[in-house]
Design an enzyme around this catalytic site. Structure first.
Site, PDB file in Angstrom:
ATOM      1  N   ASP A  87      48.869  57.882  19.332  1.00 55.34           N
ATOM      2  CA  ASP A  87      48.686  57.495  20.737  1.00 55.34           C
ATOM      3  C   ASP A  87      48.994  58.701  21.627  1.00 55.34           C
ATOM      4  OD1 ASP A  87      48.831  56.403  23.314  1.00 55.34           O
ATOM      5  OD2 ASP A  87      49.743  54.547  22.600  1.00 55.34           O
ATOM      6  N   GLY A 114      45.234  55.377  17.719  1.00 53.71           N
ATOM      7  CA  GLY A 114      45.566  55.784  19.075  1.00 53.71           C
ATOM      8  C   GLY A 114      46.236  54.674  19.859  1.00 53.71           C
ATOM      9  N   HIS A 115      45.827  54.521  21.106  1.00 56.89           N
ATOM     10  CA  HIS A 115      46.501  53.631  22.053  1.00 56.89           C
ATOM     11  C   HIS A 115      46.190  52.151  21.822  1.00 56.89           C
ATOM     12  CE1 HIS A 115      48.694  52.974  25.758  1.00 56.89           C
ATOM     13  NE2 HIS A 115      47.708  52.267  26.245  1.00 56.89           N
ATOM     14  N   TRP A 116      45.073  51.837  21.202  1.00 60.32           N
ATOM     15  CA  TRP A 116      44.664  50.437  21.064  1.00 60.32           C
ATOM     16  C   TRP A 116      44.620  50.014  19.601  1.00 60.32           C
ATOM     17  CZ3 TRP A 116      41.270  52.964  24.851  1.00 60.32           C
ATOM     18  CH2 TRP A 116      41.659  52.662  26.161  1.00 60.32           C
TER      19      TRP A 116
END
Length: 136
Positions: A87, A114-116
């Site tokens: 992330d 990553g972020h999701w």
């Protein structure tokens, strides 16, 4: 950051490209449009993000949540923290800090993510969340 000041599909597509570990997500126009529509449906969230980004403190909690850390120690419910190791928006060390602050927490850290996590590793994310909820 542009996407929070101009929540257009094009800006959200650029944001997805910056936050996702999986480059294929950056090419998904439907995802960018959906993220744009979701942001526009929540002007309060957009304003909170704008305030946070304008504060210049991109590594710390939004200014609106400064009182939150002491309250986390009071949580008594089992808490699952899921975080992507790659992330680029919220470093995984933030998840370690959350786990240290929340007494009954568990951390599930996903590599190559990553972020999701819920999108990049949907099957794994759903399995882990289902198992956690079922156990608690």
């Amino acid at each position: 950051m542009r996407a929070y000041f101009d929540p257009s599909p094009a800006d959200f597509q650029a944001m997805v490209g910056a936050l996702a570990h999986d480059p294929a997500l950056a090419e998904d126009a439907d995802l960018a449009r959906a993220r744009s529509e979701a942001a526009l449906a929540r002007p309060d969230h957009l304003e909170n993000m704008r305030l946070s980004l304008s504060s210049g403190d991109l590594n710390g909690p939004p200014q609106l949540f400064q009182d939150l850390p002491p309250l986390l120690a009071e949580l008594t419910v089992p808490t699952l923290i899921v975080h992507g190791r790659n992330d680029r928006a919220v470093h995984f060390e933030n998840a370690l800090r959350l786990m240290a602050m929340i007494p009954s927490s568990r951390l599930y850290l996903i590599n190559n993510c990553g972020h999701w996590a819920q999108m990049e590793h949907a099957e794994e994310f759903n399995r882990v969340v289902h198992e956690f909820i079922s156990a608690h």
